[in-house]
Design a protein around this motif. Structure first.
Motif, mmCIF file in Angstrom:
data_model
loop_
_atom_site.group_PDB
_atom_site.id
_atom_site.type_symbol
_atom_site.label_atom_id
_atom_site.label_comp_id
_atom_site.label_asym_id
_atom_site.label_seq_id
_atom_site.Cartn_x
_atom_site.Cartn_y
_atom_site.Cartn_z
ATOM 1 N N PRO A 1 4.010 9.488 -3.733
ATOM 2 C CA PRO A 1 3.720 10.674 -4.556
ATOM 3 C C PRO A 1 4.675 10.765 -5.735
ATOM 4 O O PRO A 1 5.831 10.386 -5.640
ATOM 5 C CB PRO A 1 3.913 11.853 -3.600
ATOM 6 N N GLN B 1 0.840 -1.206 0.000
ATOM 7 C CA GLN B 1 0.000 0.000 0.000
ATOM 8 C C GLN B 1 0.874 1.255 0.000
ATOM 9 O O GLN B 1 0.594 2.207 -0.744
ATOM 10 C CB GLN B 1 -0.930 0.004 1.230
ATOM 11 N N THR C 1 2.213 1.795 -3.390
ATOM 12 C CA THR C 1 1.154 2.223 -4.300
ATOM 13 C C THR C 1 0.872 3.714 -4.176
ATOM 14 O O THR C 1 0.511 4.375 -5.126
ATOM 15 C CB THR C 1 -0.146 1.429 -3.998
ATOM 16 N N GLU C 2 1.074 4.246 -2.974
ATOM 17 C CA GLU C 2 0.713 5.634 -2.696
ATOM 18 C C GLU C 2 1.896 6.602 -2.743
ATOM 19 O O GLU C 2 1.778 7.723 -2.261
ATOM 20 C CB GLU C 2 0.025 5.705 -1.326
#
Length: 149
Positions: free
Chosen positions: A148, A142, A145-146
């Motif tokens: 920036p 996760q 995936t996040e």
């Protein structure tokens, strides 16, 4: 443990989470391709159908976010799936501008087959791991995936 940069961490400097993730991705895609060869779908099409397997229609933007692809890139994937009769594109009630992607009966069969193959592979791959390791894996994935841009 000291890394090459001199900072203290618990991960050896020669190990890379991103490279390990890439290796794992290639290995799992090969296994899935072999298990799903009869569907005659590429990995991007498999990913799209897997994300629609819950039967809930999604807009192109929603599906793009779920599969990790820009809507413009997703369009060609959806074109192929529509030509094969696996999806339909319609309008969302109350918002005629939003294109709603939904599975057809053949798409539901393919998506169910894909989800079963993914679940089986995941079960086999993670069977020997303790629950806290799986929780950590989910958290790490996760976080990746996040990231920036």
């Amino acid at each position: 443990m000291k890394s090459d940069s001199g900072s203290s961490d618990s991960v050896p400097s020669e190990w890379s989470a991103l490279l390990a993730l890439q290796r794992a991705t290639h290995a799992t895609l090969q296994v899935l391709a072999a298990e799903l060869v009869d569907l005659d779908l590429n990995p991007s099409e498999i990913n799209a159908l897997a994300n629609l397997a819950d039967g809930r229609g999604r807009t192109v933007s929603e599906l793009g976010a779920a599969v990790g692809t820009r809507p413009t890139t997703l369009t060609s994937i959806l074109d192929r799936l529509e030509r094969r009769g696996h999806i339909t594109r319609g309008t969302r009630p109350g918002d005629r501008r939003a294109v709603l992607i939904e599975l057809t009966p053949s798409g539901r069969v393919a998506a169910d087959t894909i989800r079963q193959a993914i679940s089986g592979l995941e079960r086999r791959a993670l069977a020997g791991l303790p629950a806290d390791a799986i929780t950590g894996l989910r958290a790490a994935l996760q976080a990746l995936t996040e990231v920036p841009s």
